[in-house]
Design an enzyme around this catalytic site. Sequence first.
Site, mmCIF file in Angstrom:
data_model
loop_
_atom_site.group_PDB
_atom_site.id
_atom_site.type_symbol
_atom_site.label_atom_id
_atom_site.label_comp_id
_atom_site.label_asym_id
_atom_site.label_seq_id
_atom_site.Cartn_x
_atom_site.Cartn_y
_atom_site.Cartn_z
ATOM 1 N N GLY A 11 0.819 -1.201 0.000
ATOM 2 C CA GLY A 11 0.000 0.000 0.000
ATOM 3 C C GLY A 11 0.850 1.248 0.000
ATOM 4 O O GLY A 11 0.566 2.214 -0.720
ATOM 5 N N GLU A 45 1.951 5.885 7.612
ATOM 6 C CA GLU A 45 3.303 6.085 7.082
ATOM 7 C C GLU A 45 4.008 7.271 7.737
ATOM 8 O O GLU A 45 5.215 7.231 7.975
ATOM 9 C CB GLU A 45 3.255 6.255 5.566
#
Length: 926
Positions: free
Chosen positions: A312, A349
């Site tokens: 992802g 992230e």
Amino acid sequence: MRLRTISRLVSAIALAALGCSPAADFTLAPAPIRDEPSRASLPAPEPLKSGRLPGTAAPLRYAVSLVIDPAKDRFLGNVTIDIEIPKLTQTIVMHARDLMVSSAELQAEGRTVQVKTSARMSVGGRESPDELVLSLPSAVRPGRGQLRIAYSGSLDQKLQGLYRVKDGDAHYAFTQLEPMEARRMMPCFDEPGFKVPFDVKVTVPKESVAFGNMNEVDRTPSEDGKSTTFTFATTPPLPTYLIALAVGPLEVREGPKAPVPIRLIAPKGKAKLGDLGMEATAALTALLGEYFARPYPYPKLDLVAVPEFGYGAMENAGLITFREDKILLDPATASTSARRGMAEIVAHEVAHHWFGDLVTMAWWDDLWLNEGFATWMESKIVDRWRPSMEAQLEAMAWKGAVMEEDALDSARAVRQPVLSTGDAYEAFDGITYGKGAAVIAMLEGWLGEVPFREGIRAYIKAHEHGSATADDLWKALRDASGKEVLPVASTFLDQPGVPLVRADLTCPKGSPPAVKLSQSRYRAKPGASAEGDPLWKIPICVAYEGAAGGAPACKLMEGRTDELLLSVAAIDEKPAAKAKAAPARCPRWIYPNAGEAGYYRFALPKAQMSTLMGSMKDLDIRARIGIVGHAWALVQSGDLEADALLDLLTSLRGERHRLVLEQVVDVLWRVGHSLIDDDARPAFRKYVSNLLLPIAKEVGWDAKKGETEDRKLLRRLVLGALSKLAEDPWLFPEADKKTAAYLKDPRSVDADIAAIALRISTRRAPEKRFDELMGALARSETPEHRNVVLGALGSFGSPALVRRSLDLMLSDRVRQRDGFQILWSAMSWSDMRPRVHSWVRESFDELKKKLPSYLLGRFAGQVGMLCEAGARDEAAAFFKEALKEVDGASRPLAQGLEESTLCIDLRAREGNRVKAKLGVAKRAAR
């Protein structure tokens, strides 16, 4: 491709192509001098069983120079590494994989010597050699040295290391170096505990640009004007797996300048879709800085949209790479689910830039420190940004799914020895992410939000720009909270499995009500002996009817059995009555996992469980979400009969909270997969329709003006469930109408229901629909439009058309990840699963040529979708042979086989009971 030494002439040619020479790189070396007489020869150390390098040298700094043309299938490299040699050695062992070394030399002890190189397999390696052995002409003493290596590598399309992508008519190159793929881009010491500065420069064709972890400090065109060299600022200390590059005719869109300069980088023509992503990044980065009491630790934050990406996203310091559909959204058409998914992946992230980048795990056995923490933080910080998203409630659904994985006999511990590349890839699973996050949430609840946060801040401050272990975290949390965290955390992280807490409410006359507790390991099958089960130290909280002040009763359960006293408010609400020492009554119900904060399953005596399930209106939202999943788990373990589960689901007809219904749909899917055979399928479809169709008609196909996001997601949930689980005829006319409109103009159909409509309509569509979808795929203006079409391509009811769609995976007409979307879409239709399995087996040789090993390993998970013994055995025989040399496939295959066996056993045990409940047996007897 084996590593080998080539002549000095070839070395000079390669270095000239790089635009440098051994004496003209980042650090100057003295001219070679005559070698000293050889010391006594020392043998090379053997590969270590730990999977680590043998400690012949440690890096202090890298200077990396690369020549990359994304249109070509190879790249050139030159790396200079300052090293520390800890003891007398005649061998330096480092990492390299599928690189061709043209020259290598070592400067040490005031001299420069040429080095012979050879390749060898690390312990546990399966595919190609990944250790590079540098053999010195004579031993060198402890001290500082410098390695210089010229080499070339493959620029293939297998989505690992440094790889290339074609998008439209343009070529690009990107990196994916985690977990152990930096060795494909450069000879290096490819272990996360080695954190040192990097100097990076990249030479690219003139029409391309390059981006790295740090800001660009120089851009120099070549004398012939055919190429440009980009030089980047020196990085702070980083491990090899966080180094990143993006190369090609990329567009840049400038974003907010605070709390850090943010840019969106994308293939040409796509950067305009990056505004929503940059807006979310700026807000979430600021909130994360507040949480950690430490500003974002790097000078910039680039978001790179990658058209072909195996994951992802990836948290490279200062240069996050995303699969493009995760970050490129059209503000005018993006669906609610895509917007929310984007926010969560950005939060994940960016959180890594503190937990993972700034402070890095010392070795892969503590990968959960990175991924579990980022998973926990993503929902926490998104809720601070947009409370209406209820991201932390959403995360509860994943906890249930990971508990199902953790209940397997083949489950691994969160902290599992990592001895090879395959072990490292296997660690990227639900246990690391989901269980890691759930345990962190449990610890926060036990310690308290403020002490937990203060401990995290101290941990980050103490280890920034360095490496740390779980023990370092436990010490920081202990100092902040005053509680010993290690004894509790280790029982959840260092052994596999889910605790099962059996709770029994007792109300002795004249004494406070109490809950008798016992613990064992939860197993998704009855009859297993509890002898030898591990013990957990479990922070337990029990909610109960009439709790004084509404507070649950809590304690740390440390033994096999325990008891928890309850404080129940008197019925008479007068102060004098409240002050009575002994409670006046017994609670009607208890919920043994208050707030669903604990990582454990619970079971109650049959009568108490029945009372709890009949008290849904009295339970808070977390309990209403949780009990549905617990009930399914108890059916699996043999503690609850399947007809009682269906009664519970039926009682929820009036429920309208989306997240409760999400759990209902999840359990319906599991019932449909595990307990329903072909004979029962029509009756089950009718049951699902009776349960969900009233809600679907209530919300309708079309959004109302001013409608909440939650309502839109509820519509998507219910329509999707009715399509997959019931194929209800009510859906077809409107689905066909909206599909026709979408194929003419995707913007004319609400993105929140477009995917549902196309899948339902395509299920009954003729052959011409395939060409219509391929045309729509070619015309798709956004990644989300592309995903809608890919899902439809996997939804044909015709076996021939499904096979035609799957065959796209073997062609160049769709990307690798696009092919997986088609495949998983087809797998979601129960009647297509056997045909998908047949296609995979027939096509596996071709798939192996196209896909990286970590994607091949994902096919092993398909075995868990089989619920017939013959099909399971056939798949087991095939995949054991087909995947035996594939890194990271062993554990997924073992888990898939166990899941399949559990499904077969559960259907044999409970299938007839479900048939009777649905009326199938009665009709068959007439």
